[in-house]
Enzyme design. Structure first.
Site, short mmCIF file in Angstrom:
data_model
loop_
_atom_site.label_atom_id
_atom_site.label_comp_id
_atom_site.label_asym_id
_atom_site.label_seq_id
_atom_site.Cartn_x
_atom_site.Cartn_y
_atom_site.Cartn_z
N SER A 140 -69.09 -20.05 81.58
CA SER A 140 -69.34 -18.86 80.77
C SER A 140 -70.52 -18.07 81.37
O SER A 140 -70.47 -17.69 82.54
CB SER A 140 -69.61 -19.26 79.32
OG SER A 140 -69.66 -18.14 78.48
N ASP A 330 -58.15 -18.78 76.86
CA ASP A 330 -59.46 -18.11 76.76
C ASP A 330 -59.24 -16.60 76.71
O ASP A 330 -58.85 -15.99 77.69
CB ASP A 330 -60.32 -18.49 77.97
CG ASP A 330 -61.73 -17.89 77.91
OD1 ASP A 330 -62.03 -17.14 76.96
OD2 ASP A 330 -62.52 -18.20 78.83
N HIS A 363 -62.07 -20.19 74.72
CA HIS A 363 -63.21 -20.11 75.63
C HIS A 363 -64.00 -21.42 75.67
O HIS A 363 -64.56 -21.78 76.71
CB HIS A 363 -64.13 -18.95 75.21
CG HIS A 363 -65.27 -18.72 76.14
ND1 HIS A 363 -65.09 -18.39 77.47
CD2 HIS A 363 -66.62 -18.79 75.94
CE1 HIS A 363 -66.28 -18.25 78.06
NE2 HIS A 363 -67.22 -18.49 77.16
#
Length: 397
Positions: A140, A330, A363
């Site tokens: 991320s 995601d 995610h």
């Protein structure tokens, strides 16, 4: 700093795992995401209720094997877990002429960027005597830092692992961050960021911000499987208190987060996400005009070509090998965004492997112990380094 301000000094809190070898060639740097810290793996004591945030990835015989590698996880400046940030005492308030007590930075802490973080991490590398990292790894926002490392310090890492990330935020992602920030800024207890001095805390705003963010980390299918439309009490209560299980879950996540995180830090972190764009120093971005919007698909194609060209310029001088990982569900940083990175690397003939993992967790998948994912990371870190005379290839699987 990129905001043209200077920190006179700063502390970085780190946690290390494994043993650094004699030539310091086995070091791996871990970059954390928005709410992460330096505590990436293991337990500090027998009383700890929860291991580090990437405990399934880092440890003996795990994907990042601490029997083989010396692993360093750093808490970035601006955070609230020990490194210099908004909760740190501002040195300008020490020894005040009026005799007042020293105050925390609060809202006076400079706005930081991914590039700033990477610069401080390079300074940490110097302090540790590590000239070249075996790998820089992040998921991320951590993946953004790993990417920036490869651009800003091409001679200081051999491998770059970019997981569930993006070359820059979309307008939708910036919008989600703005809603989260406004939740905090509009809380009366925020006190223009000086809540520590006034003895208040914007708990409600931080809870709402986390609830909004948490929704974007999950998928509709995952929420349906976990909660559906289940009622907490089994029947409608015809009120505004918690009725559905999903409401209870979000409130719990927000409440827990508000007890462990700082509101000014949350504002700083989301702004760092919004500002991230590794191409800014290489190609001037073309503004999006009304005529572009009217041109429809043609303008979209032109925009994509401009973005690809900009990424190619940024990656043109990089020297490391890349592993890019995305996850099918995601939607915060969709696989298409990872593929933009891969396409730019392949276009510049850089050695890149890419894997899109089928996972139901959205995610947050990068935090889960998924065998194919863990195997890909482990294989990449332990494979022989591709020497410069070999032709770079991109792999998709």
């Amino acid at each position: 700093m990129e905001c043209n301000r200077t920190l006179p000094s700063f502390d970085l809190i780190i946690e290390t795992y494994g043993t650094l070898n004699s030539d310091k060639s086995n070091a791996i740097l871990i970059c954390h995401a928005l709410s992460g810290s330096h505590h990436a793996a293991g337990l500090h004591s027998a009383d700890d209720k929860k291991a580090g945030w990437w405990d399934n990835m880092i440890g003996p015989n795990k994907a990042i094997d601490t029997n083989q590698f010396f692993v360093v996880c750093v808490n970035n400046i601006g955070s609230c877990f020990g490194s210099t940030g908004p909760t740190t005492v501002n040195p300008d308030t020490i020894d005040n002429a009026d005799g007042s007590e020293p105050q925390a930075y609060g809202p006076d802490f400079p706005l930081v960027t991914i590039k700033d973080w990477v610069k401080t991490q390079a300074m940490l590398s110097d302090r540790l005597g590590i000239d070249v990292w075996h790998a820089v790894v992040g998921g991320s926002m951590g993946g953004m830092q790993a990417m920036q490392w490869s651009v800003d310090y091409p001679d200081r890492l051999k491998r770059c692992v970019i997981i569930a990330s993006t070359p820059k935020l979309s307008a939708q992602n910036i919008a989600f961050n703005e809603v989260a920030r406004q939740s905090i800024l509009s809380d009366p207890d925020f006190q223009d960021g000086r809540y520590l001095q006034t003895g208040t805390y914007p708990r409600r705003g931080l809870i709402l911000a986390r609830m909004v963010g948490h929704i974007t980390y999950l998928t509709d299918d995952a929420m349906k499987a976990k909660f559906g439309r289940d009622l907490k009490s089994g029947k409608f209560m015809y009120g505004y208190d918690v009725e559905f299980q999903v409401e209870s879950y979000l409130r719990y996540q927000g409440e827990r987060f508000s007890q462990n995180f700082d509101a000014n830090t949350y504002l700083l972190m989301t702004k760092a996400l919004d500002y991230f764009d590794p191409t800014r120093d290489y190609v001037s971005n073309t503004a999006h005009t009304d005529s572009d919007t009217l041109n429809g698909d043609g303008a979209d194609r032109d925009d994509k070509q401009l973005e690809l060209s900009a990424l190619k310029s940024a990656f043109s001088h990089t020297k490391c090998q890349y592993l890019v990982v995305s996850f099918t569900t995601d939607w915060r940083f969709a696989p298409e965004r990872s593929q933009e990175i891969v396409n730019a690397l392949m276009a510049t003939k850089k050695p890149v492997s890419y894997i899109n993992i089928d996972a139901p967790h959205g995610h947050d998948s990068f935090l889960f112990d998924i065998p194919r994912y863990m195997g890909a990371v482990k294989g990449f870190l332990t494979a022989p380094f591709m020497t410069s005379h070999l032709t770079a290839v991109g792999e998709r699987s």
